[in-house]
Every structure is written in structure tokens, then in C-alpha cells.
Design an enzyme around this catalytic site. Sequence first.
Site, mmCIF file in Angstrom:
data_model
loop_
_atom_site.group_PDB
_atom_site.id
_atom_site.type_symbol
_atom_site.label_atom_id
_atom_site.label_comp_id
_atom_site.label_asym_id
_atom_site.label_seq_id
_atom_site.Cartn_x
_atom_site.Cartn_y
_atom_site.Cartn_z
ATOM 1 N N ASP A 70 0.818 -0.923 -0.176
ATOM 2 C CA ASP A 70 -0.056 -0.442 0.307
ATOM 3 C C ASP A 70 0.841 1.108 0.168
ATOM 4 O OD1 ASP A 70 -2.213 -1.905 0.637
ATOM 5 O OD2 ASP A 70 -2.351 -1.802 2.891
ATOM 6 N N ASP A 76 -0.705 8.343 8.029
ATOM 7 C CA ASP A 76 -0.268 6.773 8.539
ATOM 8 C C ASP A 76 1.434 6.580 9.631
ATOM 9 O OD1 ASP A 76 -2.130 5.066 7.012
ATOM 10 O OD2 ASP A 76 -0.905 5.593 5.352
ATOM 11 N N GLU A 99 1.485 -2.621 11.117
ATOM 12 C CA GLU A 99 0.883 -2.961 9.381
ATOM 13 C C GLU A 99 1.974 -1.984 9.170
ATOM 14 O OE1 GLU A 99 -2.580 -3.367 7.455
ATOM 15 O OE2 GLU A 99 -1.919 -1.299 7.306
ATOM 16 N N GLU A 100 2.343 -0.948 10.273
ATOM 17 C CA GLU A 100 3.177 0.286 8.784
ATOM 18 C C GLU A 100 4.437 -0.312 8.842
ATOM 19 O OE1 GLU A 100 2.024 2.222 6.758
ATOM 20 O OE2 GLU A 100 -0.129 1.676 7.656
ATOM 21 N N ASP A 118 -2.629 -1.754 14.209
ATOM 22 C CA ASP A 118 -2.815 -0.948 12.003
ATOM 23 C C ASP A 118 -2.929 0.621 12.796
ATOM 24 O OD1 ASP A 118 -3.483 -0.097 10.494
ATOM 25 O OD2 ASP A 118 -5.066 -1.649 9.283
ATOM 26 N N LEU A 120 -3.139 3.270 11.432
ATOM 27 C CA LEU A 120 -4.618 4.010 10.514
ATOM 28 C C LEU A 120 -5.383 2.812 9.481
ATOM 29 C CD1 LEU A 120 -5.478 6.564 11.488
ATOM 30 C CD2 LEU A 120 -3.833 7.688 9.641
ATOM 31 N N ASP A 121 -6.105 2.753 9.615
ATOM 32 C CA ASP A 121 -6.868 1.739 8.605
ATOM 33 C C ASP A 121 -7.395 2.195 7.897
ATOM 34 O OD1 ASP A 121 -7.059 -1.134 7.855
ATOM 35 O OD2 ASP A 121 -8.780 -0.948 8.564
ATOM 36 N N GLU A 278 -5.776 -6.982 11.763
ATOM 37 C CA GLU A 278 -6.908 -6.441 11.693
ATOM 38 C C GLU A 278 -7.953 -7.275 12.032
ATOM 39 O OE1 GLU A 278 -6.089 -5.919 7.530
ATOM 40 O OE2 GLU A 278 -6.328 -3.831 7.224
HETATM 41 P P1 FDP Z 1 -7.501 0.490 2.728
HETATM 42 O O1 FDP Z 1 -6.680 -0.609 1.722
HETATM 43 O O2 FDP Z 1 -8.289 2.159 2.535
HETATM 44 O O3 FDP Z 1 -6.250 0.610 4.153
HETATM 45 O O4 FDP Z 1 -6.577 -2.417 5.346
HETATM 46 C C1 FDP Z 1 -7.092 -1.893 4.050
HETATM 47 C C2 FDP Z 1 -8.573 -1.858 3.726
HETATM 48 O O5 FDP Z 1 -8.061 -0.056 3.606
HETATM 49 C C3 FDP Z 1 -9.340 -1.464 4.929
HETATM 50 O O6 FDP Z 1 -9.566 -0.900 5.709
HETATM 51 C C4 FDP Z 1 -10.605 -1.800 3.843
HETATM 52 O O7 FDP Z 1 -12.106 -2.496 4.120
HETATM 53 C C5 FDP Z 1 -9.944 -2.570 3.372
HETATM 54 O O8 FDP Z 1 -8.944 -2.374 2.595
HETATM 55 C C6 FDP Z 1 -10.557 -1.866 1.856
HETATM 56 O O9 FDP Z 1 -10.388 -2.721 0.675
HETATM 57 P P2 FDP Z 1 -10.547 -2.731 -1.047
HETATM 58 O O10 FDP Z 1 -9.717 -1.448 -1.026
HETATM 59 O O11 FDP Z 1 -10.533 -3.302 -2.216
HETATM 60 O O12 FDP Z 1 -11.774 -2.296 -1.230
#
Ligand code: FDP
Length: 331
Positions: A70, A76, A99-100, A118, A120-121, A278
Site C-alpha cells: 500500500d 499513517d 502494519e506500517e 494497525d 491507521l486503517d 486487523e
Molecule cells: P485501505 O486499503 O484503504 O487501508 O486493510 C485496508 C483496507 O483499507 C480496509 O480498511 C478496507 O476494509 C479494505 O482495505 C478496502 O479494500 P478495497 O479497496 O479493496 O475494498
Amino acid sequence: MEKSRIDLPIGITLDRFIKSNQSQYPNAAGELSQLLRDIALASKVVNREINKAGLVDIMGYVGLMNSGGDHQQKLDLLANTRFTRALSKGGEACGIASEETDEFIDLKNNGKYVVTIDPLDGSSNIDVNVSIGTIFSIYKKKSAENEPLSEADFLQKGRDQIAAGYILYGPSTMLVFSTGNGVNGFTYESTLGEYVLSHPALVFKNESTFYSMNEGLSLDLIDNGIATYIHACKEQRMSGRYIGSLVADFHRNLLKGGIFLYPRTHKYPNGKLRLLFEANALAFIAEQAGGIATSNDSSVLDIQPNNIHQTIPFYVGPKMMVKQLLSHLNF
Ligand code: FDP
């Protein structure tokens, strides 16, 4: 100020709640309580920064990628620094896996606990001002007191969590956590700088009202049962709700009754969501709130992790809904 407001009680603050529940952790001599306070304090700082994110130059990408591929955003990194600093200063945690960061951090102290976080999720929602969250799990350090911290201390089953929780930075900021005695939700009162108990003894609404899945994935699904299940949801005239921030989607379903699904896809053949950062925390909270969380063929909390950044397919919600989903998956 009107008289009625002066008379209003503040309610139970997080501090008071933790103190009055201290007897639930007989072996913890106050360390777990302090650890929860440290996390709450860091979350207030992160909350402050998020609230002014549009005003100062702290939004947007920093041009790096984390180990999951990511883009890392400035917030983050800020959140990661804040939580890491709070936990290292506190001394109750001897190690952090975030996670970072690629590797876990050994804080080189005698703390009894390790934390996976995590910070900042849902980061793709940061720069569009949509709810985001922090997710954390607390485990006892497994290795002996005098032994150095190792990866095995973090590769523990979700069932071994001592506590887990999340912070939702939404229209208001909430801290929801469990120490294995039910789930309680606290709302941040920013003028007092206190979390106040607002959602005691949370339980999953056992109603099949909502399903939350990124339906844009439907052409890339590996398991056909997902499509037939979603079709069944539509036949029952359920509503689809997908924010794309796991904490926000989970929290919504907890309060309103709904299932969250992130299945395996051709892009993410092992699922996208991280077991340690998560899924485990939310699975722990789900079970404490009377719901369940599964991966394809086992309960999330029973999976033995094999690496820190492991991902899994993840389904979580009220028991009835998850069981119905599993009947479509045939594992
Ligand atoms: P993000 O990539 O924006 O950090 O695990 C990360 C996460 O968000 C979750 O918070 C979220 O449920 C999911 O990924 C969203 O993924 P999609 O964009 O593939 O739906």
C-alpha cells in the site's frame, strides 16, 4: 449556561471504568490498565491530527510503500509514530508489531505484553475526509522473562489475545474494546479530553439487515459461493453498505446488524486483510459481542499465524449471517 446542562452528569470516564474493572485481571497488577490508557492517549493525539488534516500539509502520500504494497500516507506514519512512542514510553509493552513496519520492534524492557497494531486503517479514505480507524491487539509475551523477544511472541493465535479494540475516527471518535468480559464503547468528549462510556455491553444485533462487501470484486472472486450468498442477501432485500474502511464497516454492522466480507480474489488469493493487524482484533470483539468471524475454513481466532503480515479471507458478523454464508461456501 442553562441550569439543565450544569446538572448533567459527565458519565463514566475511561479511567474510572478501567479502575473499577481492574479486579477482572487478577494477574495484571495494573499494567494492562496502563497499556489501555497509553493507547487511549495516543489515539487522542492522532484524533487531533486527523481533525486538522485538511488544514496543514500533512495529507497525501509520502511516496513509500508498506510491506503489503500500500502507499503509505503521511497520517499513517504520524499515527504509527504516536502509538509506538506512547507504548514505548509506557513500559508495559515489550514489543510492537505494526502494519506500517516490516519487522517487529523490540522495546527492550521488562514489559509483560506485546501489541500488534494497525495505526491507521482505511487510509485510502484519509484524503476524502471519510471515517478511518486504529485497530489493536494485546497478547502476553510468550517467551520467558529473561529471553529476548522473538517473532514467535507475535505469532500467537487470536484466541490468546488478552485484550483488543479499535478507535473509530468518525463524526465523533470512539474507542471500543474488550478484555474478554464483553465489549464496551466510549465516545471522545473533546472539550474534556476524556473518553466517556457511551455504548456499554455491546452485542451484535442479530438481524440480517446489511451486507458489506466491495462488489467491484465480483468478477475476480475465487469462491463461487460468495456470489450466490450475495445474491441470497439481495433476495432477502438486504441493503448493501460499504465504506471501504474496515473499522467503520465493522462498527456499523455491530450496531445495526450486518455481515462484512473480504473474500479471496485473483488479485489477493489469500485475502487482503491482515490476520495480526486487523482480523484477530475484530474477531475477538465480534465473539465477545455474540457474533463470529471466520476465514474460509476455520474460525479466525483459531488460525496459527505463520508470518506477521499474513493475510486471510475474512467474514465477520452476527452468528446467523456468517453461518448462512458458510453454507454457500462448502468448505
Ligand atoms: P485501505 O486499503 O484503504 O487501508 O486493510 C485496508 C483496507 O483499507 C480496509 O480498511 C478496507 O476494509 C479494505 O482495505 C478496502 O479494500 P478495497 O479497496 O479493496 O475494498
